[in-house]
Design a protein around this motif. Structure first.
Motif, mmCIF file in Angstrom:
data_model
loop_
_atom_site.group_PDB
_atom_site.id
_atom_site.type_symbol
_atom_site.label_atom_id
_atom_site.label_comp_id
_atom_site.label_asym_id
_atom_site.label_seq_id
_atom_site.Cartn_x
_atom_site.Cartn_y
_atom_site.Cartn_z
ATOM 1 N N ARG A 1 16.110 -3.015 -38.326
ATOM 2 C CA ARG A 1 16.541 -4.393 -38.082
ATOM 3 C C ARG A 1 15.483 -5.364 -38.615
ATOM 4 O O ARG A 1 14.829 -6.080 -37.867
ATOM 5 N N TYR A 2 15.337 -5.349 -39.925
ATOM 6 C CA TYR A 2 14.382 -6.243 -40.585
ATOM 7 C C TYR A 2 14.831 -6.471 -42.016
ATOM 8 O O TYR A 2 15.624 -5.702 -42.590
ATOM 9 N N THR A 3 14.300 -7.512 -42.615
ATOM 10 C CA THR A 3 14.581 -7.834 -44.010
ATOM 11 C C THR A 3 13.293 -8.327 -44.661
ATOM 12 O O THR A 3 12.595 -9.187 -44.097
ATOM 13 N N LEU A 4 12.982 -7.777 -45.841
ATOM 14 C CA LEU A 4 11.830 -8.235 -46.623
ATOM 15 C C LEU A 4 12.339 -9.115 -47.758
ATOM 16 O O LEU A 4 13.087 -8.664 -48.631
ATOM 17 N N TRP B 1 15.867 -9.446 -34.605
ATOM 18 C CA TRP B 1 15.704 -9.207 -36.049
ATOM 19 C C TRP B 1 14.328 -9.682 -36.503
ATOM 20 O O TRP B 1 13.786 -10.664 -35.967
ATOM 21 N N LEU B 2 13.780 -8.979 -37.485
ATOM 22 C CA LEU B 2 12.495 -9.327 -38.092
ATOM 23 C C LEU B 2 12.718 -9.759 -39.529
ATOM 24 O O LEU B 2 13.436 -9.085 -40.288
ATOM 25 N N CYS B 3 12.117 -10.865 -39.933
ATOM 26 C CA CYS B 3 12.163 -11.339 -41.315
ATOM 27 C C CYS B 3 10.744 -11.386 -41.880
ATOM 28 O O CYS B 3 9.834 -11.913 -41.228
ATOM 29 N N GLY C 1 10.697 0.574 -36.094
ATOM 30 C CA GLY C 1 11.108 -0.618 -35.390
ATOM 31 C C GLY C 1 9.903 -1.269 -34.726
ATOM 32 O O GLY C 1 8.760 -0.830 -34.889
ATOM 33 N N ALA C 2 10.124 -2.313 -33.976
ATOM 34 C CA ALA C 2 9.041 -3.041 -33.306
ATOM 35 C C ALA C 2 9.155 -2.876 -31.798
ATOM 36 O O ALA C 2 10.255 -2.904 -31.243
ATOM 37 N N SER C 3 8.021 -2.699 -31.148
ATOM 38 C CA SER C 3 8.011 -2.630 -29.694
ATOM 39 C C SER C 3 8.004 -4.044 -29.124
ATOM 40 O O SER C 3 7.992 -5.028 -29.873
#
Length: 248
Positions: free
Chosen positions: A150-153, A175-177, A200-202
């Motif tokens: 759940r991220y986008t670079l 979400w992470l951008c 993923g991120a905690s």
């Protein structure tokens, strides 16, 4: 011979009396007047001092020392200590301050981020051939995890996506951008969590790992949107509607 001498003595005597009457008596009168005034002041001093030496109250209130107990000083004036300080427990509770170090109370960072709130920061990785990572801690702990994928670079200059429409912004919940500022020879490998170790991120943060074939560097900004209220906390490593990991 006797008559002239007697007359001379009478003349000198009258002159002496005249001088004493003219000068000496005036001085004596002034001296006496001063003595009377001073004597009156001295006699009045004890009565004045008795009224101000040890006042029983100040504006109707008694006074106690700095060492007095809470019950002893209730409703009384409290003196400072020898060092010039009031007792530490002089205030039961300080009034709430609207500012802290000049910051408005609304600017203070909460311990746990609000649902769907956005946090931003910077990342960077520099090194030689191999893996090079950047470790990030969120300023405020998320109310849940950001699932795997759940991220986008976003590359430098775009194109942007519906999830990541502009630097510093995140349109999608959980979400992470990543918005690239500059990149030389670095390829995104994985976004993961150190504790617990997973992708993923905690709730506390994440690491972003880049693979380099030689000397490389990359840096930019990131933004994360916290999970929604009532959303079951997703543990890192659990995928959730991943649409893209790298653009460009």
């Amino acid at each position: 011979m006797g008559a002239p001498t007697e007359k001379k003595e009478q003349t000198m005597g009258s002159r002496i009396k005249h001088l004493v009457g003219r000068h000496g008596l005036g001085r004596d009168l002034r001296t006496a007047a001063v003595a009377v005034v001073v004597s009156g002041m001295v006699m009045a001093t004890p009565s004045v001092a008795s009224m101000v030496t040890n006042a029983d109250k100040v504006d109707g209130k008694h006074a106690v020392s700095a060492g007095a107990s809470v019950s002893q000083r209730a409703g009384k004036l409290v003196a400072t200590s020898k060092q010039g300080y009031l007792p530490d427990n002089i205030l039961k509770k300080a009034r709430d301050a609207d500012r802290l170090d000049g910051l408005d109370s609304s600017a203070l960072v909460p311990v746990v981020a609000k649902p769907e709130s956005v946090q931003t920061g910077v990342y960077g990785a520099f090194g030689d051939a191999g893996y090079n990572a950047s470790v990030i801690n969120f300023r405020s702990k998320l109310p849940g995890y950001v699932g795997s994928g759940r991220y986008t670079l976003i590359p430098s200059g775009g194109p942007y996506t519906a999830d990541c429409p502009a630097p510093g912004e995140v349109a999608t919940v959980e979400w992470l951008c990543f918005y690239t500022t500059a990149n030389f020879g670095a390829t995104l490998e994985v976004v993961g969590s150190i504790s617990p170790p997973s992708t993923g991120a905690s709730a506390d943060g994440f690491y972003i790992n880049f693979d380099c074939s030689g000397v490389c560097f990359t840096y930019g900004t990131w933004a994360v949107r916290a999970p929604a209220a009532g959303q079951p906390p997703r543990r890192p490593g659990v995928s959730g509607a991943s649409r893209s990991s790298t653009v460009g």
